[in-house]
Structure formats: C-alpha cells, structure tokens
Design an enzyme around this catalytic site. Structure first.
Site: not given
Lengths: 337, 394
Positions: A127, A197
């Site tokens: 990321e 999540h």
C-alpha cells in the site's frame, strides 16, 4: 468554526434527543433507541437473535439533467465513472491490488480489456508503494487513480498521504502538486468484516489540510463525486461504502457528470433538529427522521455532508437558532473538533 | 501406545481367527528408525547446506503423521462448518501445507517463539493449542483459545504470537521478539513466517535490515504457496527467488511438501541462529488446496488439474505415509487407527465448538486498555452502555 457550532448547541433548548455520536458496527442506532421509547416494539428486538446490519437503502430520484440513465448498483456506477475517465483522459491510469481482473468488488470489470494493460494494471501487495507510486505518477502529469483494496489497509500509506501528497503543493511553493491523484477504497462495516474489513478511517485523515475526503451515499452520488475528485486539482480520497456495492441500485446517468465537492446536501428540511451524516448512515437517518416525525412529532433535517474535508460548514451551520445538531459518526471517534 | 495397539491387534486376531493373522504384528516387527534421502536445498550465501541424508524414528514418524492428519481433518471440518454457517467471518485454510508447520515445530523448542500471518490454524495446533480450543475460537465461543473474541485470524498461545490479519505486519514484530530473546541471553530464537504475497511489502525489507544489522536470532520463513490470494508469484514479484530477497541474509530454498526437508532445513537454520550468526531466510515451496479463504473457490486463477497433480504427487501426508509403509515402520492398520482416532477427536471438538456458549456480553469490551478504571464503551445505540473492565488482575 468550533465556537459557532458550540454556540448553536448551547442555544438548542427544548430538545428531547441528546447530542450524541454513535459508533461503529450496527446501523440501527437511533432507530433502535426510538423503538425502545415507543411501546410494543421491544418484542421485535428481543426475538432478533443476530443483529445484522439493518437499514433500507433509499434511492435518490432519477436525475434528468445529465442525459439518459441506466440501472446501476454502486460498483457499476464506479465502473461507469472510471470508464468515462479512461475514455476522455488519455493520461488516466488505474492501478491497485487485483484491479486487472475487475477488482475484489468488481469496480474495474472490463476496463483492462477495453483500455489496455498499460492503463489498468495490478500492483504487488504494498500500500505504501501504491500510494507513493501514485503520487509520483500524478506529479509527472498522469491522472492517477489508485485503489487500496480495503480502507483498513490504508495505514501503511498514511505517511505518503499525509506527509507527501497533502503537502506537496505547499512545500514546493505551487511548483509541483499531485492534484491528479485520486485514491479509492472500500469503506465501512458490513457485519462480518471484523477488525480489518470494516473500518471507516476518515477521521484520521480529516485533520490533514491538503487532501480532500469524499464519501457518497449511493450510485448517482458516487459517480458524480468520483468524477469530481478525479477532475479536482487536489489529491482526493474517495471512500466507497462496501455494504452498498450491490445493495444500492439507482438510475444513474450514462455520460459523465460532476457533483461539486465541499457542498453538503440537505435531503430533508426540518425545524427541530439537524441530523448530519455521510455514506451508509444517511439511509438510517432518513428512516429515523420519518420515525421521529411519526412517533415523536419531531421534525428532523437530514444533511448529507458528502465531502468530509473540507466540509461545508456553511450549510450545516445555516440552521435556525433553536436547532440542535446530532452528528452521526460511523468510525473512529474519541475526541472531535 | 505401541503396546496398546499390538494388544488390540492381538485381541482382534483372537476374535477373527485365521483371517486376522496378518494384522497381529508385534511392534517389535517394525523398524525403529530408517535413513532417508531427501532433496537438496538450494542455498544462498551459505557454504554449507542442510543434510540430505536424515534419520527418522518410528515414533517420530507416527507423531508427525498424527499431527498432520489432525491438522488436515481439522481444516476440512472447518470448511464444513463454514459452509453450514456455524463458522462465520473469515477462514483461511491450511490444508496442503501441513508439512511446513509440523516440520518447523519438529526442529524448534517449545521455548522458542513463532509468529505468522492469518493462515494460522496449523501453527496454533503445533505450538500447543488443542483442536477443541481452535475450533471453539473459529465458532466464536467462550471455550476458544482467544476467549471467542479473536476468531480465525487471531489465535494465540504461549510463545505463539498469532494470528495476524494485516499482511506483512507480523514480520517486524517477529524481529522484535528475536531482539528480546537476544537481550535476555536465553538462547531462544523467533521463527517469523510470511507468504509470497507479503514478501513484496516494504516493512519486510526494513526488518531484514534491522535483523542483519543487529544479528537477531530470527528465522524468516517465506511460505511460498505460489499464489498471493489470486495473483501468481510470476505476476507479483520481480524476483521469485524469495530465499534470495534478503540480499545480505543467507537463504535456503526448501521443498515444503516434504516434512523431512522442512525439519532438516529448520534444524540447520536454528543452529545458524543459535550460534550467533544472525538471521537466516528460508523459502518453503508449498501449496494450498483451498482457495485463499472460504470466499475464494480457488479455481479461477489456477486449474483443477494443477491442484489434482499436487494432491496426487506431492501431498505431504501421503509422502510420509508411503515412507512409513515402505520402510516397514508402521502398518496400514496402525495408520488407519490413527485416522479413526483423529476423526473422533475432530468430531468431539466440533461438537464442543458448536454447543459451547458464546462469550458473555460483559466480556465484549474488556481489554481495550490495561489497568484502567472501567471505561464506558459506546454500543449500538446511545442507551446501550457497555463497560470495559481493564484491570490487570482480571
């Protein structure tokens, strides 16, 4: 700004609803509270064994000013926005983890086949690298659209976003900027996402000048706001409520159109209390506003903030003196300004 | 255990008469140990390599078989329970990779430390968790190893630091644990695992640097199962020689489907660390039969033929079984008995995991802080105030 808000809160006199911020997880917050206040509804709560996320998506009316429309859900409206962008802007590129085959939420389906593998490509699992790379591509002139697979994974890129992207224009005296950068990430809880999540990390970024944060409430809004973010000359983070990817279906214009950033939308006028939220919570609030009207006779104003940073304080604070503002936050909140 | 088996077999023989003569074998009939030729490991920046001729005793063989079979059946049971929606959330299954967990454990001590990513059920078992605790954690019950609050990705036990959801984040942690070992002068080491997908994370390289600079006793292990979620290694990595990625850290590439290879390589690596030479990197070439998680069918990015081929040619349990049988170290019946035993253990654990009650609501918010007066925690509505009890004595 903070002082103005405080003054409004103090001025709020005959209110039964307290000012509160409601947290992550289940969506039926104030709704449940109102149900407990009214009789005869407790049994329904008790028989519910599993409190799954409970809200009803309320579609927007069909827009007429942007041309022909098509039935799309949230992820399809995102694909449509990206399709429009890749078609009109030859410098536009989309990259991220697994975007080539269409993405884990199918937001980029078909784009690689249509526009080529040099414009829609996968990155390895990094990321920090993705955002850093995106900043560089944007500085060099490409319209860079980076995808972070889940907002929960954005933290390795936090330094790049806050220290590099947000401050580029300022520290170079406007010589350079990464305004061409847009970061997209699925956002918010789904019920089974647990720690990694489900997060709504806009609060962490909301205190960083130099970036814009946008969160839509449905497909029509999403497409317009995303296209605005891409067009905007500032690095933008666009959070997409993942629970709405399939659940939210609306008639969305096929052609490109933009919805202005930093403009909150008043969805419902009201005279007693103002409810402010963004993303999925808007649909909860609309239900709540109806319930409050029916059961308590309270007239609620519902405002969708849409752009979290820089936020439209004019619209929100332009309330008459006897309002209280209830801000519904879905995300990290311990202190707020 | 061996005397019991032979007694049972003899009892069977007495009941069935002549037909069971073949099965009435005394344990003394079996070879107590045998030497095996194993594949040579590729080395990087090392003058020596792990041995290629290794000895395995019958007891060891049976123990490895039992543990691997338990792991396999446990994962398959978890698959079943997930499909029945008794396990919810995420579930990343380890079947196919059993040789890695069992082989590593065979060469480290219980006082050594281990940390891995989210495909952690196998390691939880080898590091001391019971099947019952693991399954109850998967179903989120109070008998679970993390009291039902962690779930599939967050299982912990003594000297096992989980169970980590964020890819690559566990690697710097592992180096930190190794630093603590070195600091305490305890001759312990830390085994720090990650996958082929995580190998491209920046923090891994930061960790390599720190570990090599300070000569930390850490064994980095890359479990290369060829796919990072749905991306094959060729499409994700500029260099798929993961054992060389440490650049200034010596490396080994090992056949991760052969438990003896894994065991021998770990033994070699552990010796390297314990002798103060600093970190070492091991790449285990392995394979997972299931998809990335239960929501991934696992066949959209690889062919069923490929999965079948690995299953038939390189299955770790079959390889071990063949070795035991062809070297007269165990009998088919004996192994079948172990299978039956394991099946029962899993059934009991599944039964427990399904019937154990969920953690009480009072537990929901505990352990946010430590040693704090009780904090009020926001619930699903402003009138549902939950409390976090964070006293250290709790």
């Amino acid at each position: 700004m903070a002082a103005a808000a405080a003054r409004l809160l103090i001025r709020g006199s005959h209110q039964t609803l307290p000012i509160s911020s409601v947290g992550t997880g289940k969506q039926s917050c104030i709704g449940n509270a109102l149900l407990t206040l009214s009789s005869g509804c407790n049994s329904r709560l008790k028989t519910q064994r599993r409190h799954a996320a409970h809200f009803t998506f309320q579609p927007d009316p069909v827009p007429t000013q942007y041309g022909s429309t098509q039935k799309m859900n949230l992820f399809q409206s995102i694909t449509s926005a990206l399709d429009n962008t890749l078609a009109s802007d030859p410098t536009a590129v989309i990259f991220g983890e697994d975007v080539a085959f269409g993405g884990v939420f199918r937001c980029t389906v078909g784009l690689r086949d249509k526009y080529g593998k040099d414009r829609v490509f996968n990155t390895p699992l990094c990321e920090q690298g993705i955002v850093g790379f995106g900043i560089g591509a944007a500085v060099a002139g490409a319209t860079a659209i980076a995808e972070i697979q889940f907002a929960d994974y954005i933290f390795p890129a936090f330094d790049q976003i806050v220290n590099e992207a947000a401050k580029y224009r300022y520290r170079s005296g406007n010589l350079f900027d990464c305004g061409n950068l847009t970061i997209r990430a699925p956002w918010g809880c789904v019920g089974h996402g647990s720690l990694y999540h489900s997060q709504s990390p806009e609060a962490f970024f909301a205190h960083c000048p130099g970036i814009k944060i946008v969160i839509p409430r449905g497909p029509t809004q999403a497409k317009g706001l995303l296209l605005s973010c891409i067009a905007d000359n500032n690095p933008c983070i666009f959070f997409e409520p993942k629970i709405l990817y399939r659940a939210a279906v609306e008639q969305v214009p096929v052609d490109a159109y933009t919805i202005p950033l930093s403009q909150a939308e008043v969805l419902q006028e009201g005279s007693d209390v103002t409810l402010v939220a963004w993303g999925t919570q808007i649909h909860v609030l609309r239900e709540v506003a109806n319930m409050a009207q029916e059961k308590l006779g309270v007239s609620c104003e519902v405002i969708d903030l849409r752009t979290i940073l820089p936020w439209d304080n004019e619209t929100v604070c332009k309330v008459s003196g006897h309002h209280s503002i209830v801000s519904i936050i879905v995300g990290h909140f311990i202190i707020g300004i | 255990m061996l005397t019991n088996i032979s007694t049972v077999l003899r009892a069977c023989a007495q009941r069935n008469g002549a037909a069971a003569v073949v099965s009435a074998r005394n344990y003394a009939d079996f070879t107590s140990q045998a030497t095996f030729e194993i594949k040579k490991s590729d080395v990087f920046k090392l003058d020596e390599a792990p041995a290629t001729e290794v000895v395995m005793t019958r007891d060891e063989g049976l123990q490895y078989y039992r543990t691997m079979q338990t792991m396999r059946r446990m994962e398959l049971k978890a698959d079943q329970l997930y499909k029945q929606k008794i396990i919810r959330g995420f579930c990343h299954l380890y079947d196919g990779q059993e040789a890695c967990a069992v082989g590593i454990e065979a060469s480290i001590k219980p006082t050594d430390h281990l940390i891995t990513a989210y495909r952690a059920h196998g390691y939880t078992l080898t590091r001391g968790g019971t099947v019952k605790e693991i399954m109850a954690e998967l179903t989120g019950r109070r008998g679970g190893i993390a009291k039902g609050k962690g779930g599939s990705m967050h299982m912990y036990c003594k000297n096992f630091y989980g169970g980590n959801g964020i890819v690559g984040a566990q690697v710097p942690l592992g180096a930190g644990v190794a630093l603590a070992c070195k600091y305490k002068g305890s001759d312990e080491l830390c085994v720090c695992l990650y996958g082929d997908g995580a190998a491209n994370q920046g923090q891994i390289f930061e960790t390599y640097n720190m570990a090599a600079l300070w000569k930390l006793p850490v064994i980095f292990i890359c479990e290369n199962n060829r796919y990072g979620m749905g991306t094959s290694v060729e499409r994700a990595a500029a260099s798929t020689d993961y054992f060389k990625r440490g650049e200034f850290i010596p490396g080994l590439r090992v056949d991760g489907m052969d438990i003896l290879c894994v065991r021998e390589a770990t033994r070699f690596a552990a010796e390297h660390c314990r002798s103060g030479k600093g970190p070492i990197l091991m790449e285990l070439q392995t394979y997972r039969y299931h998809g990335h998680s239960m929501s991934d069918p696992g066949v959209s990015y690889r062919t069923r033929e490929e999965i079948q081929e690995v299953r038939s040619k390189s299955d770790p349990i079959s390889l071990l079984k063949d070795r035991l049988l062809s070297n007269n170290m165990a009998s088919v019946e004996e192994l079948k008995e172990i299978d039956v035993d394991v099946r029962k253990e899993i059934e009991d654990a599944a039964q427990f995991a399904t019937t154990d009650p969920e953690p009480p609501l009072e537990e929901l918010c505990n352990h946010i802080f430590s040693n704090n007066p009780p904090v009020e925690v926001r619930g699903t509505n402003p009138w549902a105030k939950l409390k976090s009890k964070d006293y250290i004595l709790d």
